[in-house]
Design an enzyme around this catalytic site. Structure first.
Site, PDB file in Angstrom:
ATOM      1  CE  LYS B  85      -4.158  -1.917   0.188  1.00  0.00           C
ATOM      2  NZ  LYS B  85      -5.055  -1.846  -1.002  1.00  0.00           N
ATOM      3  CD  GLU B 107     -10.253   3.162   0.454  1.00  0.00           C
ATOM      4  OE1 GLU B 107     -10.154   4.400   0.343  1.00  0.00           O
ATOM      5  OE2 GLU B 107      -9.512   2.372  -0.165  1.00  0.00           O
ATOM      6  CB  SER B 377       0.006  -8.057  -1.119  1.00  0.00           C
ATOM      7  OG  SER B 377      -0.842  -8.880  -0.338  1.00  0.00           O
TER       8      SER B 377
END
Lengths: 261, 397
Positions: B85, B107, B377
């Protein structure tokens, strides 16, 4: 004349547009509330087809969507509600809903059904001007107006959107979501003057409007005011006995709108 | 394809209040994506602050145990903040600064994107507010406190299903009310244009690195993996890993979506397997929905994959057959989570474990001279307590 134009043919008095969520708290209650709103003097009724995720709505109308869906409201039942109302009164009806229920129903089928039950227009908050192409022609062939929205931030977009407007222009009074506001700080007079340079389509102002004072003020330059959250709040507060309250509320707002000139 | 469209998918289905801002964002992004100074600043942050390039690790024990291909793990879990991210938020927060914004909102589902945004905001001196569903606040309470430590305000969203979808709803509502000083830093390749494109571009560094690192490791500049496998919620880590390889048809691209308790139950988030075309959250794409076009409640053990839609570019890659999407259940993901911990000493995010699980299933389809890359990830610290609960052990954090 498209049915919608009838709402704006009241001469000196500006139009009052009332919103209810179909099926809040039940379909039969919605039907009787709409008849009360009409009796009180509403010139056009927006019937909200409830959606699971209404991203343009504030807490009041979000809650109405939740109640209506929990009580079993569906797209088909909203059509049925419109049909029953249309049989009883000549007041123009439009639907307000989000695009997905319309897309899922099928654009052609949805618009044909609107025409069949007497719904003259569609307000779809998540379908901005740029995306209307896929629906607009189908709707027009069925005699259904795709009512476009304008916002305080539309500035450079006003000309294009206004030139293509049908039914009425829905001018969002303030940034954010629906809901009663004590004060509207946008310079709506300038915005409406700008819109009217480009179109003869009536301009209705919504979002945040609830009081006769606001109606008197807005009625000086807008063709109509739209009230949603206040009506939904009255229904939530008074439940099955909301009818007379709604009638009186609309009559008060209409009286304020007739004092504008 | 027209701008912002991936076949029929994509678009900008968003209230008029946000349209001018989306146009402004698109122009700003178009300007800065080719701006040398902007890119130099972003690359420096990715290198010096986020720790890029992330490692491409040859999982030799796993490869030997499975007896199939050579398995490589792209270690996005080793980035600062513990997931991919950070790649996107550094890009978007830098862009926000260039646009003169002083505040960002986001969010979050699992909390990874919220933590990353709060981190970038702290670093770059931006105010930050994060929207998170009540259910996710409960299952990822550590990340809530992390965001607060980083100076962000966390808003608990208690509408609808109280998960990622509802957090997006409230972030969009908040943005519609305050655009003049605020950028909505969307966390995945979803939402209205330009987000799917912009987030993809910021994440595409993953695939570029995979290609160069694999070529370097095997000593062949032309080397390509036989498959790249990644988990898919909205799909940002997957598109980041896939994008470089889309033109290379021989590379299998496989996205693993959350099947929860199974695609034959009501409790899954398998958008490609069970969803249909719809319009929601600003985009035309595939969504889990009911017969009336109402967005369906979804379920996954993984808060980061617990989303009823998928990014429009994935919907397109699926529709043209370029990428394959497979469902992976909670049971399979948890087993893979435990397997990777024991075989390679890596505790990965439960989201990423969905990709590991699928490689366990398909390893036999490959030969020993082929290379399969799993995009890890994120790291799994946030999931340890939940996995323990899943196995009947109740531990406090």
């Amino acid at each position: 004349m498209n049915d919608i134009a009838k709402a704006f043919s009241g001469g000196a008095s500006k139009a009052f547009i009332a919103f209810v969520t179909a099926g809040d708290p039940s379909l039969s209650a919605s039907e009787s509330f709409i008849l009360d709103l009409v009796a009180g003097g509403a010139d056009l009724i927006e019937i909200g087809i409830p959606f699971s995720d209404p991203i343009a709505e504030g807490p009041v109308i979000q809650a109405a969507n939740v109640r209506a869906l929990a009580a079993g409201a569906t797209v088909s039942k909203a059509f049925e509600l419109a049909r029953r109302v249309h049989e009883k009164v000549a007041t123009p009806l439009v639907f307000l809903t989000y695009l997905n229920p319309v897309f899922h129903y099928g654009y052609q089928a949805f618009c044909e059904r609107c025409a069949a039950v007497g719904v003259s227009g569609l307000i779809i908050p998540d379908m901005p001007f740029e995306e209307q192409g896929e629906l607009k022609d189908i709707a027009a062939q069925c005699g259904v107006a795709i009512i476009t929205l304008l916002a305080p931030t539309s500035v450079e977009r006003i000309k294009t959107i206004a030139k293509n407007a049908v039914g009425f222009c829905y001018l969002v009074s303030s940034m954010g979501v629906t809901g009663v506001r004590s004060e509207i700080t946008t310079d709506l007079e300038t915005l409406i003057t700008e819109i009217k340079k480009h179109t003869d389509t009536p301009v209705a102002v919504g979002f945040g409007i609830h009081s006769p004072k606001q109606a008197r003020e807005l009625g000086r330059y807008a063709d109509a005011v739209i009230v949603g959250s206040q009506i939904v709040s009255l229904i939530a507060e008074h439940g099955a006995t909301a009818g007379p309250v709604l009638r009186e509320y609309v009559a008060t707002m209409k009286a304020a709108l007739s004092e504008c000139d | 394809m027209s701008v912002g469209r991936y076949g029929e998918f994509g678009g900008r289905y968003i209230p008029e209040t946000l349209m001018s801002e989306l146009h402004a964002l698109t122009s700003a992004y178009e300007r800065f994506r080719t701006d040398a100074q902007f890119n130099a600043e972003l690359e420096a942050l990715l290198h010096d602050y986020a720790g890029r390039p992330s490692r491409l690790y040859h999982a030799e024990r796993m490869s030997a145990q499975l007896g199939g291909p050579q398995i490589w793990l792209k270690r996005e879990d080793l980035n600062h903040t513990g997931s991919h991210k950070i790649n996107n938020v550094l890009g978007q927060c830098l862009l926000a600064k260039r646009m003169g914004k002083t505040r960002v909102i986001a969010e979050t589902g699992a909390g990874q994107h919220g933590v990353a945004t709060a981190t970038a905001a702290a670093l770059l001196g931006l105010e930050c507010e994060v929207f998170m569903g009540l259910e996710d606040v409960h299952r990822q309470s550590l990340n809530v406190y992390r965001m607060e430590l980083l100076g962000a305000e966390v808003h608990t969203v208690n509408t609808g299903t109280q998960t990622l979808k509802d957090a997006v709803n409230d972030a969009m509502r908040e943005w519609a009310g305050r655009v003049h000083d605020t950028l909505y830093v969307l966390g995945s390749v979803m939402g209205p244009h330009p987000f799917p494109m912009m987030v993809r571009d910021f994440q595409a560094v993953i695939g570029r690195e995979i290609r160069a690192q694999l070529a370097g490791a095997v000593g062949d500049v032309a080397a390509l993996p036989a498959a790249v496998v990644a988990c898919v919620g909205g799909g940002s880590n997957a598109i980041g890993a896939f994008y470089e390889f889309i033109p290379h048809e021989q590379v299998r691209l496989i996205g693993c979506e959350a099947a929860g308790r199974g695609v034959d139950t009501e409790q899954h988030a398998a958008t490609i397997a069970k969803g249909s075309v719809g319009v929601f959250h600003g985009m035309k794409s595939l969504f889990c929905q009911d017969g009336d076009g109402q967005i369906a409640p979804v379920y996954s053990i993984s808060a980061g994959l617990d989303y009823p839609g998928i990014g429009p570019e994935h919907a397109w890659l699926h529709s043209i057959g370029r990428a394959q999407y497979v469902p992976v259940t909670d049971d399979e993901a948890v087993a893979a989570f435990e397997y990777l911990a024991r075989s390679e000493g890596i505790i990965c995010a439960i989201e990423s474990a969905h990709a590991v699980a699928h490689v366990l299933r398909i390893a036999h389809e490959f030969s020993g001279n082929e290379h399969v890359v799993i995009n890890l990830s994120g790291r799994g610290d946030k999931d340890v307590a939940a996995i323990a609960r899943y196995r009947g052990r109740f531990i406090s954090e």
